[in-house]
Write a protein that holds these residues in place. Structure first.
Motif, PDB file in Angstrom:
ATOM      1  N   ASP A 226      11.177 -11.232  -4.916  1.00 56.08           N
ATOM      2  CA  ASP A 226      10.251 -12.158  -4.260  1.00 56.08           C
ATOM      3  C   ASP A 226       8.837 -11.596  -4.346  1.00 56.08           C
ATOM      4  O   ASP A 226       8.255 -11.158  -3.360  1.00 56.08           O
ATOM      5  CB  ASP A 226      10.671 -12.369  -2.801  1.00 56.08           C
ATOM      6  N   VAL A 227       8.277 -11.622  -5.540  1.00 54.93           N
ATOM      7  CA  VAL A 227       6.953 -11.032  -5.769  1.00 54.93           C
ATOM      8  C   VAL A 227       5.878 -11.743  -4.948  1.00 54.93           C
ATOM      9  O   VAL A 227       5.079 -11.078  -4.281  1.00 54.93           O
ATOM     10  CB  VAL A 227       6.607 -11.017  -7.281  1.00 54.93           C
ATOM     11  N   PRO A 228       5.818 -13.083  -4.939  1.00 54.08           N
ATOM     12  CA  PRO A 228       4.790 -13.728  -4.116  1.00 54.08           C
ATOM     13  C   PRO A 228       4.905 -13.349  -2.634  1.00 54.08           C
ATOM     14  O   PRO A 228       3.896 -13.119  -1.964  1.00 54.08           O
ATOM     15  CB  PRO A 228       5.039 -15.223  -4.317  1.00 54.08           C
ATOM     16  N   GLY A 229       6.115 -13.266  -2.143  1.00 50.30           N
ATOM     17  CA  GLY A 229       6.310 -12.883  -0.748  1.00 50.30           C
ATOM     18  C   GLY A 229       5.840 -11.466  -0.479  1.00 50.30           C
ATOM     19  O   GLY A 229       5.212 -11.186   0.545  1.00 50.30           O
ATOM     20  N   ARG A 230       6.134 -10.569  -1.404  1.00 49.23           N
ATOM     21  CA  ARG A 230       5.708  -9.177  -1.239  1.00 49.23           C
ATOM     22  C   ARG A 230       4.190  -9.062  -1.325  1.00 49.23           C
ATOM     23  O   ARG A 230       3.568  -8.270  -0.604  1.00 49.23           O
ATOM     24  CB  ARG A 230       6.381  -8.289  -2.282  1.00 49.23           C
TER      25      ARG A 230
ATOM     26  N   GLN B  47       1.832  -7.653   1.611  1.00 50.32           N
ATOM     27  CA  GLN B  47       0.897  -6.549   1.390  1.00 50.32           C
ATOM     28  C   GLN B  47      -0.537  -6.974   1.721  1.00 50.32           C
ATOM     29  O   GLN B  47      -1.306  -6.201   2.297  1.00 50.32           O
ATOM     30  CB  GLN B  47       0.980  -6.058  -0.047  1.00 50.32           C
ATOM     31  N   ALA B  48      -0.899  -8.216   1.368  1.00 51.37           N
ATOM     32  CA  ALA B  48      -2.241  -8.710   1.682  1.00 51.37           C
ATOM     33  C   ALA B  48      -2.444  -8.766   3.195  1.00 51.37           C
ATOM     34  O   ALA B  48      -3.498  -8.369   3.707  1.00 51.37           O
ATOM     35  CB  ALA B  48      -2.451 -10.086   1.063  1.00 51.37           C
ATOM     36  N   HIS B  49      -1.422  -9.239   3.897  1.00 55.03           N
ATOM     37  CA  HIS B  49      -1.519  -9.303   5.361  1.00 55.03           C
ATOM     38  C   HIS B  49      -1.689  -7.905   5.957  1.00 55.03           C
ATOM     39  O   HIS B  49      -2.535  -7.699   6.835  1.00 55.03           O
ATOM     40  CB  HIS B  49      -0.277  -9.980   5.943  1.00 55.03           C
ATOM     41  N   GLU B  50      -0.916  -6.957   5.470  1.00 50.55           N
ATOM     42  CA  GLU B  50      -1.026  -5.573   5.958  1.00 50.55           C
ATOM     43  C   GLU B  50      -2.413  -5.009   5.678  1.00 50.55           C
ATOM     44  O   GLU B  50      -2.988  -4.303   6.514  1.00 50.55           O
ATOM     45  CB  GLU B  50       0.045  -4.700   5.324  1.00 50.55           C
TER      46      GLU B  50
END
Length: 95
Positions: free
Chosen positions: A31-35, A39-42
């Protein structure tokens, strides 16, 4: 002594649990988009904390001005555009 059927049932349940964990790990991995979103949120959370910490370390009058600028980003953008245009005009005139 344990019943072979009970032992087999426990083995089957353990195997199902392990298989479920493996499938979940693989699903997360592909799930690359989810990851990327995660990561962007973090990163946003980390940068927000760092920004707030930096603002807290500023002298009070400077911190107040920074807070004003944060509430009016369009005004800051307009000033920056005007400043860039003025610098560009000056350098074109001198060239």
């Amino acid at each position: 002594m344990t019943d072979p059927r009970e032992q087999l049932q426990r083995d089957v349940e353990r195997t199902r649990r392990e298989l479920g964990e493996t499938v979940e790990a693989l699903a997360h991995k592909v799930d690359v988009p989810g990851r990327v979103k995660e990561q962007a949120h973090e990163t946003v959370v980390r940068m927000t904390a760092a920004t707030n910490q930096a603002i807290d370390s500023l002298p009070t009058p400077v911190a107040a001005q920074v807070e004003k600028a944060r509430r009016h980003p369009a005004a800051i953008a307009a000033v920056l555009v005007a400043l860039i245009a003025a610098i560009w005009a000056i350098t074109r005139r001198n060239a």
